[in-house]
Scaffold this active site. Structure first.
Site, PDB file in Angstrom:
ATOM      1  N   ASP A   4      -6.440   0.804   0.594  1.00 53.63           N
ATOM      2  CA  ASP A   4      -6.594   1.219   1.990  1.00 53.63           C
ATOM      3  C   ASP A   4      -8.012   0.828   2.429  1.00 53.63           C
ATOM      4  O   ASP A   4      -8.718   0.122   1.706  1.00 53.63           O
ATOM      5  CB  ASP A   4      -6.339   2.732   2.143  1.00 53.63           C
ATOM      6  CG  ASP A   4      -7.522   3.548   1.632  1.00 53.63           C
ATOM      7  OD1 ASP A   4      -8.317   3.014   0.821  1.00 53.63           O
ATOM      8  OD2 ASP A   4      -7.671   4.705   2.051  1.00 53.63           O
ATOM      9  N   LYS A  10       0.837  -1.200   0.000  1.00 56.12           N
ATOM     10  CA  LYS A  10       0.000   0.000   0.000  1.00 56.12           C
ATOM     11  C   LYS A  10       0.881   1.263   0.000  1.00 56.12           C
ATOM     12  O   LYS A  10       0.704   2.149  -0.842  1.00 56.12           O
ATOM     13  CB  LYS A  10      -0.927   0.011   1.225  1.00 56.12           C
ATOM     14  CG  LYS A  10      -1.939   1.145   1.186  1.00 56.12           C
ATOM     15  CD  LYS A  10      -2.663   1.316   2.500  1.00 56.12           C
ATOM     16  CE  LYS A  10      -1.895   2.255   3.375  1.00 56.12           C
ATOM     17  NZ  LYS A  10      -2.575   2.663   4.594  1.00 56.12           N
TER      18      LYS A  10
END
Ligand code: SF4
Length: 278
Positions: free
Chosen positions: A196, A177
């Site tokens: 996310d 991420k």
């Protein structure tokens, strides 16, 4: 049916979209042309028309329409974390875990005034950083990650944040991420989709994935979203999650994606709901 959901209403005339006198259509004369052996086009066409088309949430037309509407809703969005270079973006992204971008943006200007370069961070002990980032939460782990990443960048990458995914993933506290945020936002490289909490929730609501694990969600999204849109798509969905498609009570009545969305937890709907879309 969830509270607040408005089912589709039949037309008051009893005829859906048809008014006035229905003209009589004369039956076409049967073709006198000989039919080639094994081919019966008229019947094949009739049977395929009568077959019900199965809903496919990943149909290219639907994906294209979702992307088009996201462009209308969020034409120029980018990462909300303030930064002036790749290192600052990396630090801000590490600090944003379990925190809000607003909160991180309050902390980082002071932090980067105090420690302007990656070498300044590399010279610290994690405990020295803790008071400066305490308000972002999980500050002990984050201090270790930021100082550890700084040391590695200084020692192994000549003080430069690496541009390769596999190299970024060697930095303490950096998973896909964070690496995707840095690669997509700073280096403009579409190496993956940022998954996310917003992307996780909304991609399930929109039936772009049925997975729960962020790594698997990313793989699913990379299969259906065109590569050149990966970074922009991530930012648009993150903004959508903040503005409209919020976790507890999504503002479906205000959402431009509404008639493409069959999420089971919608607060208002003009389309049927799919129980697994959540
Ligand atoms: S219609 Fe509602 S649940 Fe669906 S994307 Fe929009 S805000 Fe989210």
């Amino acid at each position: 049916m969830p509270r607040g959901v408005v089912p589709r209403q039949p037309a008051k005339t009893g005829r859906q979209g048809r008014t006035g006198v229905i003209p009589r259509v004369s039956k076409p004369a049967a073709s006198k042309a000989p039919v080639a052996a094994g081919l019966r086009p008229a019947r094949a066409e009739r049977s395929s028309a009568s077959r019900k088309v199965k809903y496919n949430p990943l149909a290219p037309d639907r994906i294209a329409e979702i992307l088009e509407r996201l462009n209308q809703l969020y034409p120029d969005v980018t990462c909300a974390l303030e930064h002036r270079n790749a290192w600052e973006l990396l630090v801000a992204t590490i600090l944003s875990a379990q925190s809000t971008d607003v909160n991180v943006n309050k902390v980082t200007p002071v932090l980067f005034r105090k420690y302007p370069t990656v070498q300044d961070f590399a010279a610290l002990k994690p405990e020295q950083l803790e008071p400066d980032i305490r308000s972002t939460g999980f500050f002990r782990n984050k201090s270790k990650s930021v100082v550890g990443a700084a040391k590695k960048i200084v020692e192994d990458f000549n003080g430069q944040v690496p541009m390769q995914m596999d190299q970024l993933l060697t930095l303490p506290g950096v998973a896909r991420k964070t690496a995707n945020v840095v690669l997509g936002t700073w280096f403009k490289l579409n190496e993956g989709v940022v998954v996310d909490t917003h992307v996780q929730r909304i991609s399930r609501r929109l039936e772009l994935t049925g997975q729960e694990d962020p790594k698997k969600i990313e793989q699913d999204l990379m299969r259906v979203i065109p590569r050149e849109r990966w970074t922009l798509f991530s930012h648009q969905i993150i903004w959508h999650g903040r503005k409209l498609c919020i976790a507890r009570r999504p503002r479906c009545a205000d959402c431009l994606l509404e008639n493409l969305c069959h999420a089971a937890d919608k607060t208002w709907s003009t389309v049927e709901l799919h129980k697994n879309a959540k």
